[in-house]
Structures are given as C-alpha cells and as structure tokens.
Design an enzyme around this catalytic site. Sequence first.
Site, PDB file in Angstrom:
ATOM      1  N   SER A 174       0.832  -1.196   0.000  1.00  0.00           N
ATOM      2  CA  SER A 174       0.000   0.000   0.000  1.00  0.00           C
ATOM      3  C   SER A 174       0.865   1.244   0.000  1.00  0.00           C
ATOM      4  CB  SER A 174      -0.893  -0.001   1.239  1.00  0.00           C
ATOM      5  OG  SER A 174      -1.550   1.247   1.396  1.00  0.00           O
ATOM      6  N   TYR A 187      -3.524  -3.092   9.213  1.00  0.00           N
ATOM      7  CA  TYR A 187      -3.301  -3.353   7.788  1.00  0.00           C
ATOM      8  C   TYR A 187      -1.914  -2.895   7.351  1.00  0.00           C
ATOM      9  CZ  TYR A 187      -3.775  -2.698   2.729  1.00  0.00           C
ATOM     10  OH  TYR A 187      -3.570  -2.718   1.367  1.00  0.00           O
TER      11      TYR A 187
END
Length: 290
Positions: A174, A187
């Site tokens: 990400s 996450y």
Amino acid sequence: MQDISSLLHKIRHGLDTQVSLSRLRRDRTLADAVAGRTVLLTGASSGIGRVAAIQLGAAGATVLLVARRAEELARVVAEIEAEGGKAVAYPCDLNDFDALDAMTAQVLADHGHVDILVNNAGRSIRRSLDQSYDRFHDYERTMRLNYFAAVRLILAFAPAMRDRRDGQIINILSLANLYGGPGYAAYVASKAALDSLSTNLQAETQTENLRFTSIYLPLVRTDMITANPVYQQATANALTADEGGRIICDAIIDRPRRLAPVMGRVAALVDSVLPERADTIRHARFRQGM
C-alpha cells in the site's frame, strides 16, 4: 474531503507519469516476459487480480488462479480460455494454512515450479486505537492473511526459483507503507512486515536472478474500500481495477525492485529526516478522515 481528493489526484498523477515513462523506455512486451511461463496470482477472482490474470493469459502465460470463491475463479478461467489462454483454478482459503500447504503441494505436483508469484490477496481494516483495545484478533487475522500466508507461499515456491536461477515474487503493498495510514494500523503493519521481508530476502538472493518487487498501490476502486465512506467519496481519483491490473503486468515486464508514486517516495524520505513533521501531517489527515 477536498484535501483527500486532491491528495489522491496528485498521487495518481505521479504514478501515471512514472508508469508511462517506464512503458516508453522498455524494449520488451508482456508476451516476451511471460509466454510459456507459469504465473500464480492470489486474490485472482476479482479486482486487480482478475484483470492481471486475464492480461497474462492473453500474453501466453499459464495462469494459476488462487482465491476462496471457486465459482468466480471458474469464470475467470473461462474468460482466459475463451481468448485462447491457459489457466487453472486452485480454490483455497489462504487463512487456512493446512489448505494453503495442500494447494502449494498440488501446484508443484501439477506444474513442477512457479516462475512468478504475485501475492495480491489481502485484508484491510479501518479501526482507530481507541476502538481496538479489546480487538487483538483484528491484528492477528490481518497479519495471518497479509503476511503469514504470503510467507508460506514464498517458502513453497522460492526453492525452485533459486534452483532454476530465475523467478520473481511480487508483493502488492500500500502507498500507506510510504505515506502513512493512521486508522489502518493493523493493515499497514502487516504490509510493512511483508515489505521488510522482501528487502532482506532480496539481499540474500541478489545474485540468483530472483527479483522481489514491492508495488505500493494507491487507492484502487475494488470491494476492499466499500466499507469506508471517506474513500467512497474520493474514488473519482482512485485507480480502476483495470489500471491496477496493468500495473502488475508492468512490474512483470520491467522487474523493478520497487514501484511507487514519486510522491510516496518523497514522503518516505521526509519521514526519515523529519519524523515529527511527518507525524503532524499524518495526524491532520487522520483527524480529517474521522
């Protein structure tokens, strides 16, 4: 909201520019990179995994599709075969390590090796610290899929890559790993663990023609963001699944060590030099998104 949308627009523009320049410079095609080779993608039943699988099949790869949803995998296989490509579905819940190990053993029995592994499957969760005190399991299950499942796949397929002195392991990460993702601590931490693993394993295998590629994707319009009202309102500047899938294919063609928007790289540099300033910026973004 305008600030978030503006930020996403700038990030997207930077990634678009980088990828476009890479495409202009390259001297080979996707078919050159994958024809006759075996590519395994997790999270292949939908989103960017599905798009990449279809493009890889059209380019001549034997595409091995892994995801939980067998019916959706079958549809992707049918799409690839309809265009003359080769694809095999391996339905598997990657959270179940016994099932994962059985799947990798079957893949090796069927194909002997995997040339390219794409760790695309992932779980995202938005939950602030004050909402997490009694939810340690959120961290466990996020790490289980995003990190430990990917590690098991790497350990299963890396030996043959090293023996053949040829292979690529692509990890879908990400932009938050470079830019920060307050509210997404579980996450982002799980993806950071995978990123750090890749850095160290690349150092160990540097002379073996085994490439670890980290792709730091910005927001992509997939099912993963549907539960977040902030991101739903900013999707106009997010990547489409088609664009995200194409970026995976770009990474296979060019074999970069890292693929990230320039703005993300600059943010990571600022964080390393001026961490307090970076923390202040991240806090402001977090407050805006509440």
